[in-house]
Design a protein around this motif. Structure first.
Motif, PDB file in Angstrom:
ATOM      1  N   HIS A 403      51.444  25.826  60.326  1.00  0.00           N
ATOM      2  CA  HIS A 403      51.771  25.206  61.624  1.00  0.00           C
ATOM      3  C   HIS A 403      53.015  24.454  61.704  1.00  0.00           C
ATOM      4  O   HIS A 403      53.747  24.113  62.706  1.00  0.00           O
ATOM      5  N   SER A 404      53.924  24.311  60.327  1.00  0.00           N
ATOM      6  CA  SER A 404      55.074  23.927  60.760  1.00  0.00           C
ATOM      7  C   SER A 404      56.212  24.752  61.338  1.00  0.00           C
ATOM      8  O   SER A 404      57.332  24.521  61.802  1.00  0.00           O
ATOM      9  N   ASP A 405      55.670  26.269  61.274  1.00  0.00           N
ATOM     10  CA  ASP A 405      56.637  27.326  61.850  1.00  0.00           C
ATOM     11  C   ASP A 405      55.872  27.798  62.785  1.00  0.00           C
ATOM     12  O   ASP A 405      54.903  28.741  62.545  1.00  0.00           O
ATOM     13  N   HIS A 406      55.947  27.786  63.888  1.00  0.00           N
ATOM     14  CA  HIS A 406      55.026  28.132  64.845  1.00  0.00           C
ATOM     15  C   HIS A 406      55.409  29.900  65.092  1.00  0.00           C
ATOM     16  O   HIS A 406      54.271  30.492  65.443  1.00  0.00           O
ATOM     17  N   CYS A 407      56.685  30.362  64.778  1.00  0.00           N
ATOM     18  CA  CYS A 407      56.603  31.733  65.188  1.00  0.00           C
ATOM     19  C   CYS A 407      55.982  32.239  64.068  1.00  0.00           C
ATOM     20  O   CYS A 407      55.228  33.435  64.484  1.00  0.00           O
ATOM     21  N   SER A 408      55.891  31.888  62.525  1.00  0.00           N
ATOM     22  CA  SER A 408      55.247  32.696  61.456  1.00  0.00           C
ATOM     23  C   SER A 408      53.887  32.419  61.972  1.00  0.00           C
ATOM     24  O   SER A 408      52.839  33.484  61.636  1.00  0.00           O
ATOM     25  N   LEU A 409      53.114  31.119  62.557  1.00  0.00           N
ATOM     26  CA  LEU A 409      51.674  31.134  62.791  1.00  0.00           C
ATOM     27  C   LEU A 409      51.365  32.257  64.019  1.00  0.00           C
ATOM     28  O   LEU A 409      50.340  33.027  63.694  1.00  0.00           O
ATOM     29  N   PHE A 410      52.302  32.439  64.905  1.00  0.00           N
ATOM     30  CA  PHE A 410      52.040  33.481  65.898  1.00  0.00           C
ATOM     31  C   PHE A 410      51.919  34.777  65.308  1.00  0.00           C
ATOM     32  O   PHE A 410      50.822  35.291  65.615  1.00  0.00           O
ATOM     33  N   LEU A 411      52.644  35.216  64.471  1.00  0.00           N
ATOM     34  CA  LEU A 411      52.683  36.570  63.875  1.00  0.00           C
ATOM     35  C   LEU A 411      51.546  36.848  63.064  1.00  0.00           C
ATOM     36  O   LEU A 411      50.830  37.627  63.054  1.00  0.00           O
ATOM     37  N   PHE A 412      51.274  35.547  62.187  1.00  0.00           N
ATOM     38  CA  PHE A 412      49.877  35.745  61.304  1.00  0.00           C
ATOM     39  C   PHE A 412      48.546  35.695  62.310  1.00  0.00           C
ATOM     40  O   PHE A 412      47.752  36.798  61.940  1.00  0.00           O
ATOM     41  N   LEU A 413      48.704  35.056  63.299  1.00  0.00           N
ATOM     42  CA  LEU A 413      47.334  34.980  64.069  1.00  0.00           C
ATOM     43  C   LEU A 413      47.206  36.296  64.962  1.00  0.00           C
ATOM     44  O   LEU A 413      46.161  37.058  65.518  1.00  0.00           O
ATOM     45  N   LYS A 414      48.428  36.696  65.636  1.00  0.00           N
ATOM     46  CA  LYS A 414      48.533  38.291  66.170  1.00  0.00           C
ATOM     47  C   LYS A 414      48.049  39.206  65.224  1.00  0.00           C
ATOM     48  O   LYS A 414      47.198  40.338  65.832  1.00  0.00           O
ATOM     49  N   THR A 415      48.510  39.511  63.832  1.00  0.00           N
ATOM     50  CA  THR A 415      47.989  40.303  63.215  1.00  0.00           C
ATOM     51  C   THR A 415      46.380  40.384  62.800  1.00  0.00           C
ATOM     52  O   THR A 415      45.503  41.163  62.794  1.00  0.00           O
ATOM     53  N   ALA A 416      45.795  39.067  62.977  1.00  0.00           N
ATOM     54  CA  ALA A 416      44.462  38.774  62.670  1.00  0.00           C
ATOM     55  C   ALA A 416      43.578  39.106  63.830  1.00  0.00           C
ATOM     56  O   ALA A 416      42.655  39.859  63.880  1.00  0.00           O
ATOM     57  N   ILE A 417      44.312  39.061  65.053  1.00  0.00           N
ATOM     58  CA  ILE A 417      43.649  39.483  66.295  1.00  0.00           C
ATOM     59  C   ILE A 417      43.578  41.042  66.382  1.00  0.00           C
ATOM     60  O   ILE A 417      42.716  41.722  66.743  1.00  0.00           O
ATOM     61  N   GLU A 418      44.752  41.669  66.028  1.00  0.00           N
ATOM     62  CA  GLU A 418      44.412  43.046  66.018  1.00  0.00           C
ATOM     63  C   GLU A 418      43.529  43.556  64.941  1.00  0.00           C
ATOM     64  O   GLU A 418      43.075  44.679  65.249  1.00  0.00           O
ATOM     65  N   VAL A 419      43.397  42.847  63.830  1.00  0.00           N
ATOM     66  CA  VAL A 419      42.514  43.555  62.864  1.00  0.00           C
ATOM     67  C   VAL A 419      41.099  43.247  63.241  1.00  0.00           C
ATOM     68  O   VAL A 419      40.144  43.938  63.213  1.00  0.00           O
ATOM     69  N   HIS A 420      40.877  42.084  64.054  1.00  0.00           N
ATOM     70  CA  HIS A 420      39.472  42.001  64.637  1.00  0.00           C
ATOM     71  C   HIS A 420      39.340  42.930  65.803  1.00  0.00           C
ATOM     72  O   HIS A 420      37.986  43.343  65.830  1.00  0.00           O
ATOM     73  N   LEU A 421      40.289  43.409  66.631  1.00  0.00           N
ATOM     74  CA  LEU A 421      40.033  44.322  67.615  1.00  0.00           C
ATOM     75  C   LEU A 421      39.800  45.563  67.156  1.00  0.00           C
ATOM     76  O   LEU A 421      38.875  46.557  67.466  1.00  0.00           O
ATOM     77  N   SER A 422      40.757  46.103  66.379  1.00  0.00           N
ATOM     78  CA  SER A 422      40.923  47.513  65.885  1.00  0.00           C
ATOM     79  C   SER A 422      40.267  47.862  64.475  1.00  0.00           C
ATOM     80  O   SER A 422      39.971  48.983  64.343  1.00  0.00           O
ATOM     81  N   GLY A 423      40.440  46.695  63.564  1.00  0.00           N
ATOM     82  CA  GLY A 423      40.026  47.024  62.276  1.00  0.00           C
ATOM     83  C   GLY A 423      40.992  47.688  61.639  1.00  0.00           C
ATOM     84  O   GLY A 423      40.546  48.293  60.337  1.00  0.00           O
ATOM     85  N   LYS A 424      42.215  47.981  61.757  1.00  0.00           N
ATOM     86  CA  LYS A 424      43.172  48.574  61.025  1.00  0.00           C
ATOM     87  C   LYS A 424      44.535  47.968  61.270  1.00  0.00           C
ATOM     88  O   LYS A 424      44.796  47.246  62.219  1.00  0.00           O
ATOM     89  N   LEU A 425      45.650  48.304  60.285  1.00  0.00           N
ATOM     90  CA  LEU A 425      46.790  47.949  60.501  1.00  0.00           C
ATOM     91  C   LEU A 425      47.894  49.228  60.243  1.00  0.00           C
ATOM     92  O   LEU A 425      47.462  50.334  59.787  1.00  0.00           O
ATOM     93  N   ASP A 426      49.062  48.859  60.872  1.00  0.00           N
ATOM     94  CA  ASP A 426      50.085  49.921  60.733  1.00  0.00           C
ATOM     95  C   ASP A 426      50.908  49.774  59.528  1.00  0.00           C
ATOM     96  O   ASP A 426      51.732  48.921  59.491  1.00  0.00           O
ATOM     97  N   PHE A 427      50.978  50.714  58.507  1.00  0.00           N
ATOM     98  CA  PHE A 427      51.784  50.483  57.277  1.00  0.00           C
ATOM     99  C   PHE A 427      52.750  51.486  57.261  1.00  0.00           C
ATOM    100  O   PHE A 427      52.772  52.268  56.302  1.00  0.00           O
ATOM    101  N   SER A 428      53.346  52.371  58.261  1.00  0.00           N
ATOM    102  CA  SER A 428      54.166  53.286  58.264  1.00  0.00           C
ATOM    103  C   SER A 428      55.657  53.101  57.733  1.00  0.00           C
ATOM    104  O   SER A 428      56.008  53.867  57.123  1.00  0.00           O
TER     105      SER A 428
END
Length: 942
Positions: A403-428
């Motif tokens: 919460h002290s770093d909004h940019c990091s919090l946004f990136l973490f929640l963005k990844t959580a939403i992507e996993v919630h919607l698609s169930g996978k991540l990009d590790f290219s």
């Protein structure tokens, strides 16, 4: 003869031809000494090498000859000879004969040839008068033959030497090997790895001694040229780098050994800021890491090397040194500083979390949590996997830390939403291995980490992160701040959020497209349209200003008026206006059907008004004697393009062309809206709106919009008429009529037996009645009596029809023609086509001797698959169309060419279907024709 040949061509300066001749001659037929003397005198070194290799099987003497030439000549004159010598060495090391194209060296002597040539290169030079020898002997006290090659071209010489020790180049590339060598000889002649390493160690030691890597100071050889007083310093910076990389290459792959002093020089060079590399070379940090893995830690001073790596910003090397010292936190800091390859930090964390225990593990876990914001910035995908895998219970603590770093919090929640919607991540980026060193250095740790990533779906199922409304709203708020263009896409794909709260967030941050989408979901379509149209005036003004500037800067006379609107619409300022247009049209189309007609009309008319206002202003702007009366913010003075070199007439013409183009563009916008609303709003209402608002305007281009709308109406009307006619004559309806025409029940024509002429329902009759498909009926006992009295060939069927068919058959008895073929007489009176007589078909069937079977019996026999049932016994099933169908077709054919307008205006009802009166009322029932239901004639409908 050979001497005369050489003298003849040397006189003309064609010595290259002499060399080619020697390469194609049989050596046994030549005077060897004479030819060698001629080659030495005239510098035919390619032929000289060929003579010694093929004639005497001597590979060493040509090197002596070439080296003597290099030593006694200036550097400029010896360059070509040096490169010829290097090419000869490379071919010999690779097992190929020289010159190119002369086969291969026999495999049995390949090892001996390579060893002989390398030993010659390591021998001391015998040319005591050479300037190069004096320079090398004064600096290092020893001058092997390889010094001259290194002095001529250090990089090329070291590459040639590498070919002698590269395992993949030991085998000859040509398939034409010496077949006489047995397998046992091949096995015994192949060089063992130990002998290779011993010879390689000798070469490495010689090069180290020449340069002086065993000393604190490097040997610098000052070589003076023979023709001038200029001197040259060897090795240069680049030459020294090639030598260090050569030694480091074989040491890192455990092919050679080096002392601590040599390692110190190597590490100092690799960590120096002047070191550069390209894509073909390994990065210096990778070479340092490779040396760390191969050389024992006792052979190098860790403090000294750590300082070198810190100054060179080799974070992975520093992390490896700290890990060897068991300084985990310092190692973590070093790995996290490597932003180019951030996955090494997560590999280290994953490894330590599995290894550490007790208090040390708790301390390390708390350190990782405290630095989680930095880890998210390094790689949000790896950081999310780290939470799921190791910190699932501490997720609230991690979110509080983020919460002290909004940019990091946004990136973490963005990844959580992507996993919630698609169930996978990009590790290219993680799986892409750009260098071979990654496989050797981190192969074990990297493979373990990739294995854990492969179990990602199982981790998500075992440790899911619940996306509460609070988290979703927090992510939406951050999304509005960092990526406002992605808000609409998120709201469209994610379906679990509170509409009111999300709508307030979108309105607070000014994300109009997402707010309009939410208002549409709530049901407030009017407010959604207002949000979409908000700021349209400003976008239109910017678009018009940019078009005017474009017309003022360039001459548009070369561009036709037809192409100008398309060019204007491709401008970047036109994109926002087009986006508003298409978004608003889609909004109105989606909601027109579920709204009341009045509300739908208000939406569409509001949209038309917003795009008609700029058009009215454009038509209100006139050019009268060069003075414009309409201006837009950001325009030039009086709405005209101004500048040097523009006459008043040119200014007026450019401004007029600009106005015409803008009028056509906005007329096109209004036309798109009208075309889109034509399917939802009645055309009279649209026409009334246009005429009431713009009746006093002279819209030249706008009239084309109305004409286009009417043309579209006529086109759709024509499509409707065509579809109607197709529906009337469709195949399904036709087949249904045919089926009903042949599958109706049988009714007797008269209630009198056709055999005994008695009533079928007479009193006291004990026999049953049989009704034939032709309409005749008989008593069963009358039919049996007639069959007994007739001949044995009596055929089953109607007695009346059978007698008639027999008579016709006798009349149609075949007559032999002239060619001997049967010929039937032509029947003059045929039954006209279109008159329906069922019994005539039965007559023909009975005349062919086919047994009458009901269709129900046929289907039952086919279903049961009886073997006694043959297709020959089945009467042909014919579907003759009823008379009403053919008469309908004839009637429609007669009406082809008449316009629908005449049929609508005629007062008399036209009968499309006309059925003849049957001769008797015994042909069965029929349904009313389908065209009477779908007819477009109003009188027919009535």
């Amino acid at each position: 003869i050979m001497q005369a040949l050489v003298e003849h061509y040397s006189g003309k300066g064609w010595l290259q031809r002499v060399e080619q001749c020697i390469l194609h001659m049989d050596i046994s037929s030549l005077d060897f000494n004479q030819v060698v003397r001629l080659c030495r005198e005239h510098g035919l070194y390619g032929a000289l090498i060929y003579l010694f290799n093929q004639g005497l099987n001597d590979f060493r003497t040509p090197l002596e000859e070439l080296l003597s030439v290099i030593q006694n000549a200036t550097r400029k004159d010896a360059t070509s000879t040096c490169y010829r010598m290097l090419v000869y060495l490379k071919y010999c090391f690779q097992g190929l004969a020289f010159p190119p194209g002369h086969g291969t060296i026999p495999r049995a002597q390949l090892h001996a040839v390579r060893k002989e040539l390398l030993q010659f290169m390591l021998e001391d030079s015998k040319m005591l008068t050479s300037e190069v020898f004096k320079g090398f002997s004064s600096s290092s006290g020893k001058c092997p033959n390889i010094c001259y090659l290194l002095w001529m071209d250090t990089e090329a010489t070291l590459e040639v030497v590498k070919c002698a020790f590269a395992q993949e180049n030991f085998e000859p590339t040509s398939s034409t090997l010496d077949a006489s060598v047995s397998k046992d000889e091949e096995d015994t002649d192949i060089e063992s790895p130990d002998s290779q390493n011993i010879l390689l160690q000798s070469v490495v030691d010689a090069i180290i001694h020449i340069v002086g890597l065993e000393n604190e100071a490097i040997h610098s050889v000052v070589v003076g040229t023979a023709e001038s007083e200029e001197s040259e310093l060897w090795p240069s910076v680049s030459d020294f780098g090639h030598i260090v990389e050569f030694v480091s290459f074989f040491v890192s792959y455990k092919r050679a050994n080096a002392s601590q002093r040599v390692l110190k020089h190597i590490l100092k060079y690799l960590t120096s800021s002047t070191t550069s590399y390209d894509d073909k070379k390994m990065p210096p940090q990778k070479e340092v890491l490779q040396l760390f893995n191969v050389v024992p830690q006792t052979d190098w001073n860790s403090d000294y090397v750590l300082n070198l790596c810190l100054d060179a910003h080799f974070h992975q090397a520093c992390g490896m040194i700290y890990t060897a010292r068991n300084q985990n936190l310092a190692a973590l800091d070093s790995y996290m500083k490597d932003t180019m390859e951030p996955y090494h930090a997560f590999i280290f964390i994953n490894k330590k979390l599995l290894q550490l225990a007790s208090d040390e593990a708790l301390s390390f876990r708390s350190t990782v949590i405290s630095r989680f914001a930095e880890l998210v910035n390094l790689s949000r995908e790896c950081a999310f996997v780290l939470v799921i895998d190791h910190f699932h219970d501490e997720i609230q603590q991690i979110l509080a830390e983020l919460h002290s770093d909004h940019c990091s919090l946004f990136l973490f929640l963005k990844t959580a939403i992507e996993v919630h919607l698609s169930g996978k991540l990009d590790f290219s980026e993680l799986t892409a291995r750009n260098y071979e060193i990654v496989e050797s250095l981190y192969s074990g740790d990297l493979e373990d980490y990739l294995q854990r990533l492969s179990n990602l779906p199982k981790l998500f199922d075992r440790n899911p992160i619940s996306m509460t409304d609070k988290l979703v709203e927090l992510y939406l708020e951050l999304l509005c701040q960092y990526e406002p263009r992605s808000v609409l896409k998120f709201l469209e794909t994610f379906d679990s959020y509170r509409l009111e709260r999300c709508l307030l967030l979108c309105l607070d941050y000014g994300v109009t497209d997402a707010a309009a989408f939410l208002q549409e979901r709530v049901g407030d379509v009017a407010s959604a349209l207002e949000l979409v149209l908000a700021g349209l005036d400003e976008k239109v003004n910017q678009f018009i200003a940019s078009v005017e500037n474009a017309f003022s800067r360039t001459s548009s006379k070369s561009i036709s008026e037809i192409e100008q609107p398309d060019i204007v619409l491709n401008m970047s300022e036109a994109r926002p206006v087009l986006d508003v247009l298409r978004s608003s049209i889609g909004l109105c189309q989606r909601n027109s059907q579920r709204l009341d007609p009045e509300e739908s009309q208000l939406l569409w008319f509001q949209l038309v008004d917003n795009f008609s206002d700029p058009l009215k202003k454009l038509y209100g702007s006139k050019v009268v004697n060069g003075k414009g009366c309409w201006s837009v913010g950001g325009e030039t003075t009086n709405g005209h393009p101004t500048g040097k070199g523009f006459s008043q007439k040119m200014v007026n013409s450019a401004y007029q062309r600009c106005l015409n183009t803008l009028r056509r563009v906005f007329s096109q916008f209004v036309g798109e809206i009208i075309e889109a609303m034509a399917g939802y709003i009645p055309l009279p209402a649209i026409m009334a709106k246009l005429l009431s608002d713009n009746g006093s305007q002279e819209f030249g281009d706008f009239k084309l919009v109305i004409h286009r709308m009417l043309s579209m109406y006529l086109y759709e009307k024509r499509i409707l008429e065509t579809a109607k006619s197709v529906i009337e004559d469709d195949s399904f309806y036709t087949l249904s009529l045919l089926k009903r025409g042949v599958c109706h029940g049988f009714a007797p024509q008269t209630f009198v037996c056709c055999v005994c002429n008695c009533s079928l329902s007479k009193e006291g009759a004990i026999s049953a009645v049989r009704v034939f498909s032709c309409g005749h009926a008989t008593h069963l006992h009358c039919e049996s009596e007639q069959s007994k009295s007739s001949n044995k060939d009596f055929k089953d069927g109607c007695p009346v029809c059978l007698s008639m068919s027999d008579t016709q058959a006798r009349n149609k008895s075949p007559i032999l023609a002239e060619n001997g073929l049967p010929k039937y007489p032509v029947v003059e009176h045929e039954v006209p086509y279109g008159v329906h007589h069922n019994h005539e078909t039965d007559h023909v069937e009975r005349s062919r001797g086919l047994h009458q079977m009901s269709r129900f019996e046929i289907l039952n026999n086919l279903q049961k698959g009886q073997k006694s049932f043959y297709i020959e016994t089945v009467p042909p099933l014919k579907l003759s169309p009823p008379a009403i169908y053919h008469e309908k077709i004839q009637k429609r054919v007669s009406l082809v060419g008449e316009s629908s307008r005449h049929s609508v205006r005629s007062g008399k009802p036209q009968k499309i279907w006309h059925m003849k009166e049957p001769k008797s009322k015994k042909s069965g029932n029929w349904l009313p024709p389908k065209s009477s239901i779908f007819s477009s004639d109003k009188n027919q409908v009535q």
